[in-house]
Structures are given as structure tokens and as C-alpha cells.
Design an enzyme around this catalytic site. Structure first.
Site, short mmCIF file in Angstrom:
data_model
loop_
_atom_site.label_atom_id
_atom_site.label_comp_id
_atom_site.label_asym_id
_atom_site.label_seq_id
_atom_site.Cartn_x
_atom_site.Cartn_y
_atom_site.Cartn_z
N ASN A 8 0.78 -1.25 -0.03
CA ASN A 8 0.15 0.02 0.02
C ASN A 8 1.08 1.21 0.04
OD1 ASN A 8 -2.13 2.16 0.40
ND2 ASN A 8 -2.61 1.13 2.32
N ARG A 89 -2.34 -2.21 -3.70
CA ARG A 89 -3.54 -1.35 -3.47
C ARG A 89 -3.76 -0.05 -4.16
NH1 ARG A 89 -5.33 2.71 1.18
NH2 ARG A 89 -7.66 2.85 0.85
N HIS A 178 -13.15 1.71 0.18
CA HIS A 178 -13.04 0.40 1.02
C HIS A 178 -13.66 -0.92 0.38
CE1 HIS A 178 -13.32 3.60 4.69
NE2 HIS A 178 -12.14 3.00 4.42
N ARG A 238 -13.58 13.85 8.53
CA ARG A 238 -14.30 14.04 7.12
C ARG A 238 -16.02 14.40 7.45
NH1 ARG A 238 -12.36 8.91 4.06
NH2 ARG A 238 -10.30 8.88 5.07
N GLU A 382 -7.84 -6.38 4.60
CA GLU A 382 -7.59 -5.97 3.22
C GLU A 382 -6.14 -6.42 2.36
OE1 GLU A 382 -8.49 -1.84 4.63
OE2 GLU A 382 -9.24 -1.27 2.87
#
Ligand code: AMP
Length: 396
Positions: A8, A89, A178, A238, A382
Site C-alpha cells: 500500500n 492497493r 473500502h 471528514r 484488506e
């Protein structure tokens, strides 16, 4: 047996995890942080041991060299050729990718063309990919997209009600995020639904970034994040969904530019903005318990927005068989789960074992047998999904 690396790459970081496949055994994991600096940090964990050092890492290629050197030095691999494939990713796959793809020239060009939709992320992923290619030129590289799982949405779930011209010319629509996590969770959740012919799952990935996805027959039908990961439910920093006129109004009030306000909506809102305490739910919960009214409001707001989406997806799915909680808050915050479950229980006919809910970081069944919908905690993974998809391409 084959060693597969899941990567990642961020703009100044490179996280990695090496798996022995198909056993899915983690051989080592680590992170290079502050890439581009003289005092960058390189950390690795392997076999119960860990190491962290501060050193210059001026670019991603050097970070990859360090990963390779460290793995050879610790004896995790004897020869770099043992690594047969690297999975990367990728945050934004746009309309091009509905599944993982071999990282060839065409894939690279498409990811590059999507940079305007995810400026920081996609650019950094390409830097990471090119760095690995330089150091390990002969391995299979695979791109695994956060957006791919959500490509099964129907137009009425992903189209924004804006002029058609903008939708088409600028590919402006809901992509979600996601997806790798939601796919993993929905697959893992199936074991709780034996004999259910058309499983309907509401998957709640709730961490500092948070999204909720409605999944029917293993396919995403709706997801809360939008064009970017700013949309949907309120998060650590956020806003989640807002009336679009808030942007216009606040820019006029404050004299700030759209870009400045966009940064505030991304980095200074959510728990941080409403509570004024912290972006970390643990700090906010502690402040709320100590009587801080703003912290209390931020928690109620967070809880209600999540309940709203669960309700919306219950309707969208025509009911639900399973609700899954995952990620930092979903896996660990007993308080947040309890708040959310109490909010949705009357409408959805849940029956929850609140003793069973006292679990952190572990898979658990939270609902009682008489609950109309099963509720579980499943820790997400993940990286293992990236390794699985990557290994599948290697075997082809
Ligand atoms: P993530 O982005 O998935 O790493 O999630 C980060 C969020 O998870 C933060 O808001 C943390 O407060 C929350 N979190 C992480 N660990 C715990 C824990 N042990 N208890 C409660 N919340 C936690």
C-alpha cells in the site's frame, strides 16, 4: 508454496505485508514512513520480533530496497526470487476496473488517467509500483482496486443528479471506497448465513475513514462513500454527506477558497470539527463521559448518521440477514457499537446480547437467536484480499 507481497504505497509512505500462499501465513509486515526525508522511519515486524530505525529514505525506490535488504538480512527470504508476485492497493479504479487486474502497461495508463479523481493516492500508487518494478523486474504485479467491488451498483445508485453532460464528460459519479474490505467482510460473513439463498448484508467499515455498503448475493448494490472518500457518514475528520450549498455559503462567509474549504471538510471536520476535542473516537468518548457537551453531540451525530444509512440499506436490500461491524471503531469500540445498535433495534427488530458486545478486535456474534437480523463483529483484512487476488493471477 509461494511468497506474495501486498503493498500500500502512499505519497510519503510504503506499507507492506509478505504472505506465504496459499496458506495465507504472514511472514513479515512493515512500513516506511516520511519518504523523501533524511529522517525517515523504517519499521518491520517478523516472527514475533520488531525493529524500527530512523534513516534517510529519499524516494520510494530506496524504500523498496530497504524492504528487500531487511527481508534478506532477517532470513525471511533467502533469495528475492522467492517473491513471485506483488499486489498493489489502488484507491481509484474509476469505471475501468470491476475486479483486480494484471499491472501491465494498459493498467498503468488507466490508473494514471484516473489521477484527477484521486490526486494524492493514485499518483503515489504508481510511484510505489514503479519502484517495485525497478527492484523486482520479473515478478507478477497485480492492481487491486478499492473501487472495484462497488462497480456492480446500478445507475440509479451511482449517478448524481447533476447535468448529464458533467456525468459523462467528467465521469462524475459515485465510486465508493473500502471495497476490498467490504468484499472480504461479506465473504467472511456468509458462514453466519447457512441455507440463506440470497444473502442480504449490511457491512459497516467504521474507522477514522468510514463507509457502509449494502451487499446482495455477494455483490455491492449501494455504498455510502461518493465520488471520493469524503462522502457518506461522518468520520474522524471528514464531514460525510452535506447539503452542497454548505460549501458555497461557508466560502462566502469566511472568504476562503473552495479548495481551502474542501481541505477543511476533509481534515478538520467530523469528530474533530464537532467535538473540538479529537479525531480519535476514544478521546471523544472519554470527553463525553466527563461531561463535554460538544463531544456528546458529536457522538450522537455519528451514531445517527450510521443508523440512517443502515435504515436506508435495509430498504434498498428489501430487508437484511446480517449486519457486520469492522475497522478501528467497529471492531474495538464497545460504546459506539452499543449506541448504534440501540438506535436501530426498535425499527429492525434486533435482539442483542450486550455482554457479547463487550469484545475488542475479535470476531463475535452479538445478536441473540431471536434477533430478526444477525449482527457480528468481523476484523477486516484488506491485505489478505490483495494477496489472494495477486496469488490467483500468479497461478494463471
Ligand atoms: P482505523 O482507521 O480503522 O484504524 O480506525 C481508527 C479509529 O478506531 C479511531 O477513531 C480509534 O479511536 C478507533 N479505535 C482503535 N482502537 C480502539 C480501541 N481499542 N477502542 C476504541 N476505539 C478504538
Amino acid at each position: 508454496m509461494a511468497k506474495v507481497m501486498a503493498v500500500n504505497a502512499g505519497s510519503s509512505s510504503l506499507k507492506f505485508k509478505l504472505f506465504e500462499m496459499p496458506e495465507e501465513k504472514v511472514l513479515c509486515s512493515g512500513n516506511a514512513e516520511r519518504i523523501g526525508h533524511e529522517d525517515a522511519i523504517f519499521g518491520m515486524k517478523w516472527n514475533g520480533e520488531s525493529e524500527k530505525k530512523v534513516l534517510p529514505i529519499l524516494d520510494h525506490a530506496r524504500a523498496v530496497e530497504l524492504v528487500v535488504e531487511a527481508m534478506l538480512e532477517k532470513g525471511i527470504v533467502k533469495d528475492m526470487n522467492e517473491i513471485v508476485a506483488v499486489g498493489h492497493r489502488i484507491v481509484q479504479g474509476g469505471k475501468y476496473f470491476s475486479k483486480s487486474e494484471l499491472f501491465n502497461e494498459d493498467t498503468e495508463a488507466k490508473i494514471e488517467s484516473l489521477i484527477p479523481l484521486a490526486p494524492l493516492h493514485n499518483k503515489a500508487h504508481l510511484v510505489g509500483f514503479r519502484a517495485f518494478k525497478k527492484i523486482l523486474p520479473n515478478v507478477t504485479n497485480v492492481a487491486v482496486f478499492d473501487t472495484a467491488f462497488h462497480q456492480s451498483m446500478e445507475p440509479e445508485d451511482y449517478t448524481f443528479p447533476i447535468p448529464k453532460e458533467f456525468t459523462e464528460k467528467y465521469d462524475c459519479r459515485r465510486y465508493g471506497a473500502h471495497g476490498t474490505s467490504h468484499k472480504y467482510l461479506s465473504e467472511m460473513g456468509l458462514k453466519y448465513l447457512p441455507g440463506v439463498e440470497h444473502p442480504r448484508i449490511i457491512s459497516c467499515h467504521i474507522g477514522s475513514g468510514a463507509s457502509i455498503t449494502a451487499i446482495k448475493d455477494g455483490k455491492c448494490v449501494a455504498t455510502s462513500m461518493g465520488l471520493t472518500p469524503l462522502g457518506g457518514i461522518m468520520m474522524g475528520t471528514r464531514t460525510g454527506d452535506l447539503d452542497p450549498s454548505v460549501m458555497n455559503y461557508l466560502c462566502k462567509c469566511t472568504g476562503k477558497s473552495v479548495e481551502e474549504m474542501y481541505q477543511i471538510f476533509n481534515k478538520q471536520s467530523g469528530f474533530q470539527g464537532v467535538s473540538t476535542v479529537s479525531n480519535d473516537s476514544r478521546d471523544v468518548i472519554a470527553a463525553a463521559e466527563a461531561g463535554n457537551k460538544d463531544a456528546q453531540l458529536s457522538i450522537r451525530l455519528f451514531t445517527r448518521r450510521i443508523a440512517d444509512f443502515i435504515g436506508q440499506y435495509y430498504v434498498r436490500l428489501g430487508g437484511a440477514d446480517l449486519i457486520i461491524f469492522s475497522a478501528g471503531i467497529g471492531e474495538n469500540s464497545i460504546e459506539s457499537r452499543e449506541d448504534i445498535l440501540k438506535e436501530i433495534t426498535p425499527a429492525l427488530g434486533l435482539s442483542i446480547d450486550y455482554e457479547a458486545n463487550k469484545v475488542r478486535g475479535k470476531e463475535a456474534l452479538l445478536s441473540k437467536p431471536d434477533s430478526k437480523i444477525k449482527v457480528v463483529v468481523i476484523p477486516t483484512d484488506e491485505e489478505v484480499m490483495i494477496a489472494r487476488d495477486t496469488f490467483a493471477f500468479y497461478k494463471k
